[in-house]
Write a protein that holds these residues in place. Structure first.
Motif: not given
Length: 111
Positions: A64-70, A79-85, A90-102
């Motif tokens: 998940v840390g690798l995906c975050y780095d990518i 602009g606002w696109m950077g903030k959205v990404f 961060f949302v993807g990081y938390f979802i990935g950590m939850w899925m790793s626990m599952v």
């Protein structure tokens, strides 16, 4: 004569190692809380049921840390696109950590 500026990001950077290590440590800390809190566990899970979550969850946390780095360069857009990404990262990081626990607890505490 024209010159081209080929500045590419190296694959293995210090930031990548830190992000993967951070993901693994967070995964290990979270899964340790659940595994240690479970006590002896269900006898149907076997004697070594703790090995799978304690190995799999930190490994997947590092992935998940690798995906975050990518995805991190997208968060540096102007602009606002950077903030959205950045928010999506961060949302993807938390979802990935939850899925790793599952996946780590599948077959034992996670039915």
């Amino acid at each position: 004569m024209t010159t081209t500026n080929n500045t590419t990001k190296p694959i293995f950077t210090g930031a990548l190692g830190k992000r993967m290590l951070t993901g693994a440590i967070i995964g290990l800390a979270i899964i340790s809380f659940f595994v240690i809190g479970a006590g002896k566990g269900n006898p149907a899970w076997g004697d070594y049921w703790r090995v799978k979550p304690l190995l799999l969850t930190p490994f997947l946390g590092a992935m998940v840390g690798l995906c975050y780095d990518i995805s991190e360069p997208l968060g540096r857009l102007n602009g606002w696109m950077g903030k959205v990404f950045l928010l999506l990262s961060f949302v993807g990081y938390f979802i990935g950590m939850w899925m790793s626990m599952v996946l780590g607890l599948a077959g034992t505490m996670w039915h």
